[in-house]
Design a protein around this motif. Structure first.
Motif, PDB file in Angstrom:
ATOM      1  N   VAL A   1       0.855  -1.199   0.000  1.00 39.30           N
ATOM      2  CA  VAL A   1       0.000   0.000   0.000  1.00 39.30           C
ATOM      3  C   VAL A   1       0.885   1.241   0.000  1.00 39.30           C
ATOM      4  O   VAL A   1       0.708   2.157  -0.817  1.00 39.30           O
TER       5      VAL A   1
ATOM      6  N   ALA B   1      -6.258   3.340   3.888  1.00 36.45           N
ATOM      7  CA  ALA B   1      -5.511   2.732   2.780  1.00 36.45           C
ATOM      8  C   ALA B   1      -6.398   2.572   1.550  1.00 36.45           C
ATOM      9  O   ALA B   1      -6.019   2.966   0.440  1.00 36.45           O
TER      10      ALA B   1
ATOM     11  N   LEU C   1      -5.930   4.664  -1.959  1.00 34.89           N
ATOM     12  CA  LEU C   1      -5.632   3.912  -3.183  1.00 34.89           C
ATOM     13  C   LEU C   1      -6.696   4.177  -4.248  1.00 34.89           C
ATOM     14  O   LEU C   1      -6.366   4.403  -5.420  1.00 34.89           O
TER      15      LEU C   1
END
Length: 172
Positions: free
Chosen positions: A32, A149, A153
């Motif tokens: 990540v 995360a 993303l």
């Protein structure tokens, strides 16, 4: 005694293994961070994917550096740690002659096509689409870890937020 795995530790391990001809992919939390180009949270291990054929050489190299196996979930997934508490969680797999993963930890073959940056160094990692897919089912269990995360993303790579994310944010 778990010790935080710092970016310099990750790059040190990654570079050493690559230089020895051991191809690895950064997976898990560091994947990540690599995709985002910055560290989102502290990590206490480094998750890697590796071809089964390279496992003996990997074990040899890490043993010389003081790593010992501390857990084995299966022949394909084991964890080694050094005396400083740094852990490496190894996910092994086998490619067939066409480059498809056919045995071991069954990452979708296309998932191992990502590249990211850790400390200004390019690393192979999980592709953004698959990283979101892999994290989404865990949002309910560890929202503090995975909501930021997944959100970042999706925003950075233009990926639609998964249903798990939408459902979790509605229930708050």
């Amino acid at each position: 005694m778990e010790q935080e795995m710092k970016s310099k530790d990750v790059i040190g391990i990654y570079t050493q293994l690559q230089n020895l001809g051991i191809e690895i992919w950064v997976v898990g939390g560091w994947s990540v961070d690599a995709l985002l180009g910055r560290q989102l949270r502290p990590h206490y291990d480094l998750d890697i994917a590796i071809q089964w054929k390279d496992v003996p050489k990997l074990r040899e190299v890490l043993t010389v550096q003081g790593y010992k196996q501390v857990r084995e979930d299966s022949q394909w997934n084991f964890v080694v740690a050094d005396d400083k508490g740094h852990e490496i969680d190894v996910h092994a797999f086998i490619y067939d002659d066409k480059g498809n993963i056919v045995e071991g930890i069954m990452h979708p073959t296309e998932s191992l096509t990502g590249t990211g940056i850790i400390d200004d160094q390019s690393v192979k990692c999980i592709s953004p689409k698959y990283m979101v897919e892999f994290l989404a089912p865990w949002i309910h269990k560890w929202p503090e870890k995975y909501l930021p995360a997944v959100s970042e993303l999706c925003e950075k790579f233009g990926i639609e937020l998964p249903e798990e994310y939408k459902e979790f944010t509605k229930s708050e």
